[in-house]
Enzyme design. Structure first.
Site, mmCIF file in Angstrom:
data_model
loop_
_atom_site.group_PDB
_atom_site.id
_atom_site.type_symbol
_atom_site.label_atom_id
_atom_site.label_comp_id
_atom_site.label_asym_id
_atom_site.label_seq_id
_atom_site.Cartn_x
_atom_site.Cartn_y
_atom_site.Cartn_z
ATOM 1 N N ASN A 133 8.975 9.296 4.146
ATOM 2 C CA ASN A 133 7.786 9.950 3.600
ATOM 3 C C ASN A 133 6.815 10.338 4.692
ATOM 4 O O ASN A 133 6.746 9.706 5.736
ATOM 5 C CB ASN A 133 7.096 9.047 2.562
ATOM 6 C CG ASN A 133 6.105 8.097 3.198
ATOM 7 O OD1 ASN A 133 4.952 8.460 3.422
ATOM 8 N ND2 ASN A 133 6.540 6.888 3.502
ATOM 9 N N GLY B 65 12.460 1.231 2.063
ATOM 10 C CA GLY B 65 13.541 0.954 1.115
ATOM 11 C C GLY B 65 14.576 -0.015 1.691
ATOM 12 O O GLY B 65 14.452 -0.477 2.833
ATOM 13 N N LYS C 241 -3.741 2.054 -1.848
ATOM 14 C CA LYS C 241 -3.301 3.069 -0.888
ATOM 15 C C LYS C 241 -4.340 3.063 0.239
ATOM 16 O O LYS C 241 -5.529 2.813 0.000
ATOM 17 C CB LYS C 241 -3.268 4.410 -1.633
ATOM 18 C CG LYS C 241 -2.909 5.601 -0.805
ATOM 19 C CD LYS C 241 -1.430 5.748 -0.602
ATOM 20 C CE LYS C 241 -1.183 6.868 0.421
ATOM 21 N NZ LYS C 241 0.058 6.685 1.164
ATOM 22 N N ASN D 35 5.198 -2.075 8.575
ATOM 23 C CA ASN D 35 5.141 -0.762 7.916
ATOM 24 C C ASN D 35 6.499 -0.064 8.023
ATOM 25 O O ASN D 35 7.489 -0.655 8.468
ATOM 26 C CB ASN D 35 4.034 0.081 8.562
ATOM 27 C CG ASN D 35 3.414 1.063 7.587
ATOM 28 O OD1 ASN D 35 4.119 1.798 6.903
ATOM 29 N ND2 ASN D 35 2.095 1.073 7.491
ATOM 30 N N CYS E 226 0.945 3.047 10.297
ATOM 31 C CA CYS E 226 1.688 4.186 9.751
ATOM 32 C C CYS E 226 2.239 5.038 10.896
ATOM 33 O O CYS E 226 1.558 5.236 11.902
ATOM 34 C CB CYS E 226 0.781 5.032 8.855
ATOM 35 S SG CYS E 226 0.704 4.405 7.184
ATOM 36 N N ASN F 118 -4.605 -1.180 8.318
ATOM 37 C CA ASN F 118 -3.407 -0.400 8.609
ATOM 38 C C ASN F 118 -3.482 0.145 10.041
ATOM 39 O O ASN F 118 -4.201 1.104 10.297
ATOM 40 C CB ASN F 118 -3.307 0.722 7.560
ATOM 41 C CG ASN F 118 -2.177 1.704 7.842
ATOM 42 O OD1 ASN F 118 -1.490 1.611 8.847
ATOM 43 N ND2 ASN F 118 -1.999 2.655 6.941
ATOM 44 N N SER G 104 0.831 -1.208 0.000
ATOM 45 C CA SER G 104 0.000 0.000 0.000
ATOM 46 C C SER G 104 0.864 1.257 0.000
ATOM 47 O O SER G 104 1.640 1.478 0.933
ATOM 48 C CB SER G 104 -0.882 -0.028 1.257
ATOM 49 O OG SER G 104 -1.613 1.157 1.361
ATOM 50 N N GLY H 101 9.230 -4.799 3.378
ATOM 51 C CA GLY H 101 10.290 -3.890 3.776
ATOM 52 C C GLY H 101 11.563 -4.084 2.979
ATOM 53 O O GLY H 101 12.278 -5.071 3.146
ATOM 54 N N GLY H 102 11.826 -3.152 2.055
ATOM 55 C CA GLY H 102 13.134 -3.073 1.427
ATOM 56 C C GLY H 102 13.425 -4.049 0.312
ATOM 57 O O GLY H 102 14.576 -4.180 -0.103
HETATM 58 C C1 FMN Z 1 5.389 7.009 -0.187
HETATM 59 C C2 FMN Z 1 4.881 5.906 0.671
HETATM 60 C C3 FMN Z 1 3.553 5.900 1.085
HETATM 61 C C4 FMN Z 1 3.051 4.863 1.881
HETATM 62 N N1 FMN Z 1 1.741 4.835 2.199
HETATM 63 C C5 FMN Z 1 1.232 3.792 2.911
HETATM 64 C C6 FMN Z 1 -0.151 3.686 3.165
HETATM 65 O O1 FMN Z 1 -0.965 4.509 2.746
HETATM 66 N N2 FMN Z 1 -0.582 2.632 3.903
HETATM 67 C C7 FMN Z 1 0.271 1.663 4.378
HETATM 68 O O2 FMN Z 1 -0.175 0.721 5.038
HETATM 69 N N3 FMN Z 1 1.600 1.741 4.128
HETATM 70 C C8 FMN Z 1 2.084 2.762 3.414
HETATM 71 N N4 FMN Z 1 3.421 2.810 3.109
HETATM 72 C C9 FMN Z 1 4.313 1.750 3.631
HETATM 73 C C10 FMN Z 1 4.533 0.652 2.590
HETATM 74 O O3 FMN Z 1 3.345 -0.025 2.300
HETATM 75 C C11 FMN Z 1 5.568 -0.379 3.098
HETATM 76 O O4 FMN Z 1 5.098 -0.936 4.305
HETATM 77 C C12 FMN Z 1 6.930 0.260 3.373
HETATM 78 O O5 FMN Z 1 7.220 1.254 2.428
HETATM 79 C C13 FMN Z 1 8.053 -0.778 3.379
HETATM 80 O O6 FMN Z 1 8.153 -1.444 2.142
HETATM 81 P P1 FMN Z 1 9.213 -0.972 0.993
HETATM 82 O O7 FMN Z 1 10.539 -0.846 1.653
HETATM 83 O O8 FMN Z 1 9.140 -2.034 -0.041
HETATM 84 O O9 FMN Z 1 8.714 0.334 0.500
HETATM 85 C C14 FMN Z 1 3.925 3.827 2.305
HETATM 86 C C15 FMN Z 1 5.259 3.841 1.897
HETATM 87 C C16 FMN Z 1 5.737 4.853 1.077
HETATM 88 C C17 FMN Z 1 7.165 4.822 0.647
#
Ligand code: FMN
Length: 383
Positions: free
Chosen positions: A76, A226, A45, A201, A138, A135, A21, A252-253
């Site tokens: 973010n 990331g 989202k 998250n 966050c 969720n 998301s 995550g990442g």
């Molecule tokens: C720009 C951005 C917006 C995000 N918005 C949400 C969100 O609306 N709801 C949610 O549960 N997680 C949100 N996340 C978290 C991601 O779903 C994920 O848990 C987190 O980025 C770790 O994964 P990644 O390292 O692959 O990005 C957001 C992440 C990013 C980078």
């Protein structure tokens, strides 16, 4: 031939990859594209009934975190969907389904669990959603939603109870990494009847300060995502996987297929990703699926279940490690170029070095392994 299909909380998914998301799921069109790019599941989202936060356009909410010039993470403060709730119900979910992936609605746990449950009912009545991700995670500026619900085992339990009392579809809860005891929270979620857990998250963080102006790069706390957060997520995943028996989704990442394999070996059935998609585009999905399938073929794994969780039984305790025999560094002289790197990183005087060669002082070597990690020629092993 490797079979990437997985059964996740009763859902038959064509592969374990999920779009997490975030921004690339801000509307139906983007979710459809992600489905067509190969994701087995796309997660919207987060849909929140709190309209005051869903402003559009926003005003600067993302900062890359770099080591040297290389981005290793991103902070973010994006908050939630910018689409009105009615828009999701009437239009966006319908478009999302055209991508051919399972569609998961991310919903925000609201301070009153009954309000969260109403949102679930409303979305499930559309018949356009396959399951939910709640969720509770966050890293919010507000004190009454996001991780502030998810870090408290009792409030999380109440949310899940309320949602499960109305849900006819599977409910996954997304955890925050910002807890002191993730196992306690996981047990509360399972007791509440949750069908799956997503771990986890973003990590609550601060983007930094512009040292010329003395002003913060983002004027608040954000979520760190990331490649840099993967070790944190792996620890949380492994702890939960060893403690409760529900399907787990690692988040995550992830940026390459090897990351997916590692998460599965630590107990995940599905793996989510998003920052790498934001940085590199959706083409990365097929690359990861191809890499995963080729790896499984090479190792003779027919399905994800064949290697899921296999790393868990080798995780031990410090007490047990201290009982095991010591190891010492051993330098393969044929490979050593006498560069001095190992000597520089050894704080025990265990690595000796002069202009002609490098050798180990067996008495002083601590067996820590840092020289092994740094050797540019892979000339050192612990034996
Ligand atoms: C720009 C951005 C917006 C995000 N918005 C949400 C969100 O609306 N709801 C949610 O549960 N997680 C949100 N996340 C978290 C991601 O779903 C994920 O848990 C987190 O980025 C770790 O994964 P990644 O390292 O692959 O990005 C957001 C992440 C990013 C980078």
């Amino acid at each position: 031939m490797a079979d990437l299909k997985v059964n996740f909380a009763g859902l038959e998914l064509k592969n374990p990859l999920m779009l997490a998301s975030a921004t690339p799921g801000w509307d139906g069109k983007r979710l459809k594209d992600a489905g067509q790019a190969g994701f087995g599941t796309v997660i919207s989202k987060t849909i929140s009934p709190r309209d005051a936060w869903n402003t559009h356009p926003r005003n600067g909410r993302m900062v890359l975190y770099r080591v040297g010039n290389k981005p290793v993470g991103m902070i973010n403060m994006e908050l939630f969907t910018t689409q009105p709730r009615e828009q999701w119900l009437e239009k966006e979910l319908l478009i999302a389904r055209e991508g051919g992936a399972e569609v998961c609605a991310s919903i925000l746990a609201m301070p009153d669990p009954e309000v969260t449950a109403e949102l679930v009912e409303e979305l499930q009545d559309t018949g356009l959603v396959d399951f939910f991700e709640m969720n509770a995670s966050c890293p919010m500026p507000s004190k009454d939603v996001g991780m502030h619900i998810g870090k408290n085992a009792q409030s999380l339990y109440e949310q899940i109870k309320a949602v499960k009392s109305v849900a006819k579809l599977p409910v996954m809860v997304k955890f925050t990494p910002g807890v002191s005891d993730i196992v306690e929270v996981a047990r509360a979620a399972v007791e509440g009847g949750v069908d799956a857990i997503a771990i986890s998250n973003t990590v609550r963080s601060f983007a930094g300060v512009d040292i010329e102006t003395g002003k913060p790069l983002l004027r608040g706390f954000g979520g760190y995502s990331g490649p840099a957060i993967r070790p944190i997520t792996m620890a949380l995943l492994a702890e939960v996987a060893r403690s409760v028996d529900v399907p787990l989704s690692a988040v995550g990442g992830v940026s390459k297929w090897q990351d997916v394999v590692e998460y599965i070996m630590l107990g995940a059935t599905t793996v989510q990703m998003v920052t790498s998609v934001m940085w590199k585009g959706s083409g990365i999905v097929q690359e990861i699926l191809d890499g995963l399938a080729a790896f499984m073929d090479k190792k003779g794994y027919k399905s994800i279940e064949d290697f899921r969780g296999i790393a868990l039984s080798s995780i031990t305790t410090v007490e047990e490690l201290c009982q095991e025999p010591p190891l010492k560094a051993l330098i393969e002289q044929d490979l050593c170029t006498n560069c001095g790197t190992c000597h520089r990183v050894c704080f025990y005087e265990g690595i000796r070095w002069d202009e002609n060669h490098t050798w180990v002082d067996q008495e002083k070597c601590d067996g820590c392994g840092l020289c092994v990690q740094w050797c540019p020629k892979k000339a050192i092993a612990l034996k």
